[in-house]
Design a protein around this motif. Structure first.
Motif, short mmCIF file in Angstrom:
data_model
loop_
_atom_site.label_atom_id
_atom_site.label_comp_id
_atom_site.label_asym_id
_atom_site.label_seq_id
_atom_site.Cartn_x
_atom_site.Cartn_y
_atom_site.Cartn_z
N GLY A 81 11.87 2.03 1.39
CA GLY A 81 10.66 1.89 2.17
C GLY A 81 10.33 3.06 3.07
O GLY A 81 9.20 3.20 3.49
N GLY A 117 9.78 6.08 0.26
CA GLY A 117 9.41 5.59 -1.04
C GLY A 117 10.43 6.03 -2.08
O GLY A 117 11.20 6.95 -1.85
N TYR A 131 8.83 7.04 -8.64
CA TYR A 131 8.13 6.07 -9.47
C TYR A 131 7.88 6.71 -10.84
O TYR A 131 7.05 7.61 -10.97
CB TYR A 131 6.82 5.68 -8.79
N GLU A 149 4.57 -2.53 -9.70
CA GLU A 149 5.99 -2.83 -9.47
C GLU A 149 6.69 -3.23 -10.76
O GLU A 149 7.90 -3.09 -10.89
CB GLU A 149 6.18 -3.97 -8.46
N LEU A 177 6.82 5.44 -4.79
CA LEU A 177 6.28 4.11 -4.55
C LEU A 177 6.93 3.57 -3.28
O LEU A 177 8.14 3.66 -3.09
CB LEU A 177 6.62 3.22 -5.74
N LEU A 190 8.02 0.46 -1.39
CA LEU A 190 8.30 -0.94 -1.70
C LEU A 190 9.06 -1.56 -0.54
O LEU A 190 10.09 -1.01 -0.15
CB LEU A 190 9.13 -1.06 -2.96
N PRO A 191 8.61 -2.70 -0.02
CA PRO A 191 7.34 -3.37 -0.32
C PRO A 191 6.18 -2.59 0.25
O PRO A 191 6.39 -1.78 1.15
CB PRO A 191 7.51 -4.71 0.39
N PRO A 192 4.95 -2.83 -0.24
CA PRO A 192 3.81 -2.07 0.27
C PRO A 192 3.66 -2.24 1.78
O PRO A 192 3.89 -3.32 2.31
CB PRO A 192 2.62 -2.70 -0.48
N HIS A 203 0.63 1.72 -0.96
CA HIS A 203 1.61 1.41 -1.99
C HIS A 203 2.35 2.64 -2.51
O HIS A 203 3.33 2.50 -3.24
CB HIS A 203 0.93 0.69 -3.15
#
Lengths: 277, 511
Positions: free
Chosen positions: A99, A102, A105, B378, B418, B420-422, B507
């Motif tokens: 978090g 990030g 991805y 996700e 990314l 996570l969580p947004p 996100h």
């Protein structure tokens, strides 16, 4: 070979036998290191070997606290360039920080031109473990390139650690990229071959008809080669092309300030014409 | 002389004694007696609360230790107050320890060394051994192969592993000993006392088969070292592992198989077993690789191997053995493993390093990514451990196709990182359906100067709720702020749908 010798022999009238010419230092006699081109002559020309050197350690740091993503973007560009030239998987070692910045991805990596199928993602607890993994991957033939992202306790990456990595890399020919997200933490001297600092810059706006807000152009970074063995510091405005997988120098004219305010309030001659008609 | 000791546990009628030591027994204290009575008879009695769970755990550990005598060891769980025990199937094992006599003597010696008093019996059947160990006249006995009925005949009926109710019912009709049942017709007995009686009798006499269900399936291939003098030092342990690995590797090579899991058991002198398991992503049969994997594990667990008073036996077993012809290409990369080719692919070496990573950090930390058919960001990618079978060489996962399916004709439509969580963000938008003009993320305000979007992602209503989590439509925007930083924002929910309160999330970030 003989021709070359002859051409290098002292001209007539020169005193002393050729034996007494200053002996070439052994460092010059070593074979040229393997390099990979960055795809942009302007960038390659500034690097001492005419390209990004392999078999060494490169460092990338963000210029400011908000430039971590841009730094990773530039690092991914380097990874893509190296991975295109060398076979084998790519190690992506990072300290766990769910978090915070990030996590990598894969579809995004693919969108930037990198093949996620070659990626091996390792998330470990400490910077020490990341450095250990980098060192082991350098010692293992078969990896194309390894990147270590140090998000915490970057103090672990000091001169000793970078020297260890450099020796391993030199012995095996592998390449490692150390990316510190904390910025100035590793400001001390290290044994890395290059050190790049990256800052995000506004991209060229892409105008969409009918939209008030312009769209995003290709990513653009202010890349500074802060330190380079046998080279000079340099500074560029660089764009990454995800189609041709190469860096580009942004044309100076295109490097304009952010879109001026009020660009959305465009005059609507069409409407006026319609009313007139 | 030690003070008499006893264990007590609460029961319906107050505290009751559950176990005693010999001194307490001499003083007249018996299991089952109320604690108050026991105190009255023996004022010096030291009482400790009973710990049945601890007993079972200890027994299980001891059974594990007994694995040094036979791979098939099991714990007799205490049912119906019968004293618990350990069963070993020593078929074909006794000669390794100098015959049954010597084996029992050795076990008794070692258990005495741990401070345990044990009753041991070796018999042709599990039932007979159970009976002799608990109800036999001697603390150590061996039942000859052909003398089971005669040996069991004088024992009480409880020796047949029957419940108390059956034993009491039989004693009321005068059946008190095993001998009373021998030669009697089975059908009337079964009709009156249940078929279990006959089953147990037949099992004890060997007329019905019964096997020991081992704690763990024994490895098909193993190497072991017994030490006359226990080893303590880590260096010795490492050398032992290296020797065992050499031995095991040779065995695996002979058998033409490779292992996916290796299990190192170090038997401590004080009856504990230290067990270390390593896993590999490819079939492993090189000694050097085994040694390195175990070194990672031993390094990762502790600095120094806790040897106690030393290890006197080390066993290295190969679990999950597969024929080596089914050997896979390490990482799905093209090319062969050519040792002399410095620039070529070395899938084997890479796979070996991944094994080491996995055993050091845990295999859930070493991931490869596999595309998954889903438009929800996700879910669009699946993390696969390196233990999973690698994709066949030449048929790698097609990321470009997957990406095109995900982002359509858009370029760079997916973020590099990314979140996570947004992260929820507060936004200011010009028009409800448009991109935000301004948003605040992590206490920093970003003014948006460029935006692409929206890209609408509908929820996957056909999946169960637990998998998807939310059932709202998302509108994704790619935005860039004044400094050139790029973000992936989405609005969850629609303004024109009654009951929806749209919220904004961040996100991901672009490079």
């Amino acid at each position: 070979m003989n021709m070359k010798r002859l051409s290098q022999s002292p001209p007539l009238g020169c005193q002393g036998p050729p034996r007494q010419l200053p002996r070439r230092p052994p460092a010059v006699e070593r074979r040229r290191p393997a390099t990979v081109s960055l795809g942009e002559p302007g960038l390659d020309a500034a690097l001492p070997e005419g390209g990004l050197e392999l078999g060494v350690v490169h460092e990338i740091v963000p210029a400011g606290p908000g430039d971590v993503a841009a730094t990773i973007g530039f690092g991914l560009g380097l990874l893509t360039r190296i991975a295109a030239a060398r076979p084998g998987p790519v190690l992506w070692a990072t300290t766990r920080d769910p978090g915070r910045h990030g996590i990598a991805y894969p579809p995004g990596l693919a969108a930037a031109g990198f093949d996620p199928g070659r990626l091996i993602h390792l998330s470990v607890g400490t910077a020490h473990d990341v450095l250990w993994a980098l060192e082991e991957s350098l010692a293992t033939p078969g990896f194309a390139v390894a990147i270590g992202i140090l998000a915490r306790d970057i103090g672990r990456y000091d001169f000793t650690a970078s020297r260890r990595l450099s020796l391993r890399a030199a012995a095996s020919g592998g390449t490692a990229i150390v990316l510190g997200t904390a910025g100035g933490g590793a400001a001390g001297s290290t044994a890395a071959a290059t050190r790049w600092s990256v800052a995000a810059r506004p991209s060229v706006p892409v105008r969409h008809p009918g939209h008030a807000m312009p769209g995003l152009g290709p990513p653009r970074w202010q890349v500074a080669l802060e330190r380079c063995k046998r080279g000079r510091p340099h500074d560029w405005l660089v764009e990454w092309d995800h189609e041709t997988l190469r860096f580009h120098l942004a044309a100076p004219l295109a490097d304009r300030a952010p879109v001026p305010e009020g660009i959305g309030a465009r005059p609507r001659p069409a409407a006026a014409d319609w009313r007139a008609a | 002389m030690l003070a008499p000791q006893a264990l007590a546990e609460p029961s319906r009628h107050g505290l009751r004694i559950t176990a005693t030591d010999p001194a307490a027994e001499r003083a007249g204290v018996n299991p089952g007696m109320p604690l108050a009575d026991a105190r009255a008879m023996c004022p010096a009695l030291a009482v400790v609360p009973a710990d049945p769970d601890g007993d079972v755990a200890t027994l299980r550990r001891l059974a594990h230790w007994c694995g040094r005598y036979s791979p098939w060891t099991a714990v007799d769980t205490p049912d119906d107050r019968a004293p618990a025990g350990i069963a070993l199937d020593i078929t074909g094992c006794a000669h390794l320890f100098g015959g049954e006599e010597a084996m029992l003597a050795g076990i008794a010696d070692r258990l005495a060394g741990f401070g345990l008093t044990a009753r041991l019996a070796a018999a042709p059947t599990l039932g007979a051994a159970w009976a002799m160990a608990r109800h036999g006249p001697d603390v150590r006995c061996i039942v000859p192969d052909d003398a089971t009925p005669e040996t069991l005949a004088p024992l009480p009926l409880a020796a047949l592993r029957l419940d108390t109710a059956t034993v009491e019912a039989m004693s009321r009709v005068g059946l008190k000993r095993v001998g009373d049942l021998l030669g009697k017709p089975a059908a009337p007995l079964a009709a009156r006392f249940g078929p279990r009686l006959i089953t147990r009798l037949d099992q004890a006499l060997g007329r019905q088969a019964e096997t020991v269900h081992g704690l763990v399936p024994p490895p098909r291939h193993e190497a072991r070292r017994v030490f006359a003098e226990p080893i303590v030092l880590s260096a010795d342990v490492e050398r032992t592992v290296a020797e065992l690995a050499d031995d095991l590797a040779a065995r695996l090579m002979d058998a033409g198989v490779g292992a996916r899991r290796l299990d190192l058991r170090l038997y401590r002198v004080d009856g504990r077993v230290r067990e270390t398991t390593v896993r590999t992503s490819t079939l492993c049969r090189e000694a050097a690789h085994m040694v390195r994997l175990f070194r990672e594990r031993l390094d990762a667990e502790t600095d120094e191997v806790d040897a106690g008073f030393g290890f006197d036996l080390a066993v290295l077993g190969a679990l999950a053995v597969e024929p080596a012809v089914a050997r896979q290409d390490g990482l799905g990369t093209a090319g062969e493993n050519r040792p002399g080719d410095p620039a070529g692919n070395r899938p084997d070496e890479v796979a070996r390093l991944l094994d080491r990573f996995g055993n050091r950090f845990g295999f859930d930390r070493v991931m490869r990514y596999v595309p998954r058919a889903s438009a929800i960001p996700e879910r669009a990618v699946r993390a696969a451990t390196v233990l999973e079978t690698a994709p066949a060489a030449g048929k790698p996962h097609d990321w470009p196709v997957h990406l095109r399916a995900l982002q359509g004709g858009r370029q760079l439509g997916r973020p590099l990182l990314l979140i996570l969580p947004p992260d929820p963000v507060t936004t200011l938008a010009e028009v409800p359906d448009g991109p935000p003009m301004l948003f605040e993320w992590r206490r920093l305000t970003h003014r948006v100067t460029r935006a692409d979007g929206p890209e609408r992602l509908a929820p996957e209503w056909w999946r169960p709720w637990a998998e998807t989590g939310s059932r709202t439509t998302r509108d994704y925007f790619r935005v860039e702020d004044t400094a050139g930083r790029r973000f992936w924002l989405y609005r969850e929910g629609l303004y024109d749908r009654p009951g929806d309160t749209p919220r904004w999330f961040l996100h991901g970030v672009f490079g």
